[in-house]
Design a protein around this motif. Structure first.
Motif, PDB file in Angstrom:
ATOM      1  N   GLY A 233     -24.118  17.967 -44.647  1.00  0.00           N
ATOM      2  CA  GLY A 233     -24.380  18.568 -43.349  1.00  0.00           C
ATOM      3  C   GLY A 233     -24.598  17.468 -42.334  1.00  0.00           C
ATOM      4  N   TYR A 234     -24.289  17.750 -41.090  1.00  0.00           N
ATOM      5  CA  TYR A 234     -24.394  16.743 -40.030  1.00  0.00           C
ATOM      6  C   TYR A 234     -24.972  17.395 -38.787  1.00  0.00           C
ATOM      7  CZ  TYR A 234     -21.302  14.138 -43.128  1.00  0.00           C
ATOM      8  OH  TYR A 234     -20.768  13.505 -44.216  1.00  0.00           O
ATOM      9  N   GLU A 235     -25.797  16.654 -38.073  1.00  0.00           N
ATOM     10  CA  GLU A 235     -26.396  17.184 -36.860  1.00  0.00           C
ATOM     11  C   GLU A 235     -26.564  16.077 -35.832  1.00  0.00           C
ATOM     12  OE1 GLU A 235     -30.346  18.577 -37.471  1.00  0.00           O
ATOM     13  OE2 GLU A 235     -30.918  16.880 -38.726  1.00  0.00           O
ATOM     14  N   VAL A 236     -26.537  16.476 -34.570  1.00  0.00           N
ATOM     15  CA  VAL A 236     -26.796  15.545 -33.476  1.00  0.00           C
ATOM     16  C   VAL A 236     -28.309  15.428 -33.327  1.00  0.00           C
ATOM     17  CG1 VAL A 236     -26.459  15.079 -31.020  1.00  0.00           C
ATOM     18  CG2 VAL A 236     -24.652  16.208 -32.346  1.00  0.00           C
ATOM     19  N   THR A 237     -28.827  14.230 -33.483  1.00  0.00           N
ATOM     20  CA  THR A 237     -30.282  14.021 -33.458  1.00  0.00           C
ATOM     21  C   THR A 237     -30.797  13.553 -32.111  1.00  0.00           C
ATOM     22  OG1 THR A 237     -29.949  11.776 -34.338  1.00  0.00           O
ATOM     23  CG2 THR A 237     -30.369  13.533 -35.924  1.00  0.00           C
ATOM     24  N   VAL A 241     -25.603  15.860 -24.054  1.00  0.00           N
ATOM     25  CA  VAL A 241     -25.129  15.952 -22.671  1.00  0.00           C
ATOM     26  C   VAL A 241     -23.870  16.812 -22.688  1.00  0.00           C
ATOM     27  CG1 VAL A 241     -24.408  14.685 -20.619  1.00  0.00           C
ATOM     28  CG2 VAL A 241     -26.053  13.651 -22.216  1.00  0.00           C
ATOM     29  N   TRP A 242     -24.060  18.101 -22.409  1.00  0.00           N
ATOM     30  CA  TRP A 242     -22.970  19.050 -22.578  1.00  0.00           C
ATOM     31  C   TRP A 242     -21.828  18.836 -21.590  1.00  0.00           C
ATOM     32  CZ3 TRP A 242     -22.885  22.028 -26.777  1.00  0.00           C
ATOM     33  CH2 TRP A 242     -24.088  22.235 -27.456  1.00  0.00           C
ATOM     34  N   ASP A 243     -22.127  18.348 -20.403  1.00  0.00           N
ATOM     35  CA  ASP A 243     -21.080  18.189 -19.387  1.00  0.00           C
ATOM     36  C   ASP A 243     -20.718  16.728 -19.166  1.00  0.00           C
ATOM     37  OD1 ASP A 243     -23.457  17.420 -18.270  1.00  0.00           O
ATOM     38  OD2 ASP A 243     -23.188  18.514 -16.378  1.00  0.00           O
ATOM     39  N   GLY A 244     -21.030  15.863 -20.127  1.00  0.00           N
ATOM     40  CA  GLY A 244     -20.732  14.447 -19.992  1.00  0.00           C
ATOM     41  C   GLY A 244     -19.283  14.131 -20.323  1.00  0.00           C
ATOM     42  N   PRO A 245     -18.884  12.874 -20.150  1.00  0.00           N
ATOM     43  CA  PRO A 245     -17.509  12.472 -20.469  1.00  0.00           C
ATOM     44  C   PRO A 245     -17.247  12.562 -21.966  1.00  0.00           C
ATOM     45  CG  PRO A 245     -18.866  10.548 -19.996  1.00  0.00           C
ATOM     46  CD  PRO A 245     -19.703  11.745 -19.662  1.00  0.00           C
ATOM     47  N   ASP A 334     -18.070  16.195 -26.778  1.00  0.00           N
ATOM     48  CA  ASP A 334     -17.621  14.816 -26.563  1.00  0.00           C
ATOM     49  C   ASP A 334     -16.224  14.541 -27.120  1.00  0.00           C
ATOM     50  OD1 ASP A 334     -17.898  14.568 -29.299  1.00  0.00           O
ATOM     51  OD2 ASP A 334     -19.701  13.338 -29.226  1.00  0.00           O
ATOM     52  N   ALA A 335     -15.439  15.589 -27.416  1.00  0.00           N
ATOM     53  CA  ALA A 335     -14.106  15.373 -27.978  1.00  0.00           C
ATOM     54  C   ALA A 335     -13.029  16.168 -27.248  1.00  0.00           C
ATOM     55  CB  ALA A 335     -14.097  15.748 -29.467  1.00  0.00           C
ATOM     56  N   SER A 336     -13.379  16.787 -26.136  1.00  0.00           N
ATOM     57  CA  SER A 336     -12.424  17.661 -25.446  1.00  0.00           C
ATOM     58  C   SER A 336     -11.571  16.885 -24.454  1.00  0.00           C
ATOM     59  CB  SER A 336     -13.171  18.770 -24.715  1.00  0.00           C
ATOM     60  OG  SER A 336     -13.834  18.246 -23.572  1.00  0.00           O
ATOM     61  N   SER A 337     -10.556  17.549 -23.942  1.00  0.00           N
ATOM     62  CA  SER A 337      -9.767  17.011 -22.827  1.00  0.00           C
ATOM     63  C   SER A 337     -10.591  17.091 -21.546  1.00  0.00           C
ATOM     64  CB  SER A 337      -8.476  17.809 -22.677  1.00  0.00           C
ATOM     65  OG  SER A 337      -7.628  17.621 -23.782  1.00  0.00           O
TER      66      SER A 337
END
Length: 383
Positions: A233-237, A241-245, A334-337
């Motif tokens: 399992g993996y989590e962001v700790t 930043v939802w609207d970041g680059p 952090d992986a979108s266009s």
């Protein structure tokens, strides 16, 4: 309202949902095609019986594959980093899938070109491979994603994949492949029970309950494995930043054996999704035995929706975790266009996706009804 809809965070969430819709659409539609191919040697013994089975999917299999193309296109355009890593890093597995899928159209088109038993039997086994191999490999891919994929990025965001084909074929991934195979065999049997008249439909209805029961047991067992931490399992700790680059190197993430359960623990209502993923195959099994073909096929469809949705809900916001460097994992934020790309694609989707759905519904409406041996024998255009 318009500004909110085109907010970068909202667009990312919309495209995460749309990606799930496209993948589920592929599994629900092309899934019964693969299931029928897998079942072909077992439900049809004579040439005319096999033609009945083949012609239940013959008019629709090409249209069903549109969902696969749409899913791949959506990954390419909306999640380019995910596309680069999954389609290149998992290249050998993808090659096996594509090789098997290529056998299907060739098998459909060439099977009846010669009135030779050996010729047709060979193409029937090609159709079996074209159904069973993708059904298995897609599940293997999901199993590897749940465990984490061995990749990382260089400082200039160049992805480095460190795995190989044999590493993908690990026990837990093969287990997920068996879940996928059982699920799609159930779906193919439900389709044949719904569409095939006579002995083909009866044999499918006899095999269906076993596949449905196996799918329910394996999926529930997979939940136990996740609870025990076997799938990792993996989590962001760090802060999100939802609207970041879009830069996967600007976050902190870690491996956590219980991470795939966190979303369900934080929102208990979500437990209904995996619960339905276990119960609906049992409903389908009961439908097979009661000879309720419509109910069976509907339950089979919903079970696929719930099983696939469970994976997405468990992993959110992670899309592709990295086992070698968890902080390099790809996530929704952090992986979108770019915002403009997601917005323009959404315009096109709002226009064309309803058209695809309407056309698909119309095709199935026109082709409504069972396929019998007489229909196949009398129709010059039948496979």
């Amino acid at each position: 309202m318009i500004e909110f809809l085109f907010d970068y965070t909202t667009l990312r969430m919309i495209w995460w949902i749309l990606l799930g819709v496209l993948l589920i659409g592929f599994a629900v539609t092309d899934g019964f095609d693969m299931g029928v191919g897998t079942l072909l040697p077992f439900v049809a013994k004579t040439d005319i019986e096999r033609r009945v089975a083949i012609n239940t999917v013959g008019p629709v299999w090409e249209g069903n594959q549109v969902w696969f193309i749409l899913g791949g296109g959506a990954i390419f355009a909306a999640w380019p980093a995910l596309y680069a890593l999954s389609f290149s890093g998992l290249y050998l597995a993808m090659f096996l899938v594509l090789f098997a899928l290529i056998l299907r159209p060739v098998g459909f088109k060439y099977r009846s070109k010669r009135d030779s038993r050996r010729w047709r039997n060979n193409w029937d086994w090609a159709l079996f491979i074209g159904g069973a191999v993708p059904a298995l490999i897609f599940g293997v891919a999901v199993g590897n994603v749940l465990q984490g994929v061995p990749f990382h990025f260089t400082d200039d965001l160049r992805p480095i994949y460190e795995g190989n084909l044999f590493g993908l074929l690990n026990p837990l991934a093969i287990f997920c492949g068996l879940v996928s195979l059982a699920m799609l065999v159930m779906h193919g049997a439900a389709w044949l029970a719904f569409k095939a008249d006579g002995v083909v439909g009866e044999r499918a209805a006899a095999i269906g309950p076993k596949a449905a029961l196996l799918a329910a047991i394996l999926f529930a067992l997979g939940g136990v494995f996740i609870f025990l931490g076997w799938f990792g399992g993996y989590e962001v700790t760090g802060p999100i930043v939802w609207d970041g680059p879009s830069n996967p190197l600007r976050k902190i993430a870690a491996a956590n054996a219980g991470a795939w359960l966190h979303n369900f623990q934080n929102m208990p209502l979500l437990w209904l999704v995996p619960l339905c993923g276990v119960l609906l195959p049992l409903v389908a099994a009961a439908g097979f035995r009661a000879r309720k073909a419509g109910l069976t096929f509907f339950a089979s469809q919903l079970s696929i929706v719930c099983i696939i949705a469970t994976v997405g809900l468990a992993m959110f916001p992670v899309i592709l975790p990295s086992s070698t460097n968890p902080s390099h994992s790809l996530t929704v934020f952090d992986a979108s266009s770019s915002r403009a790309t997601l917005r323009n694609m959404l315009f096109a989707t709002v226009i064309f996706l309803p058209l695809i759905l309407l056309y698909t519904a119309w095709v199935y409406r026109v082709l409504w009804g069972k396929v019998s041996e007489k229909d196949v024998h009398d129709a010059d255009h039948a496979y």
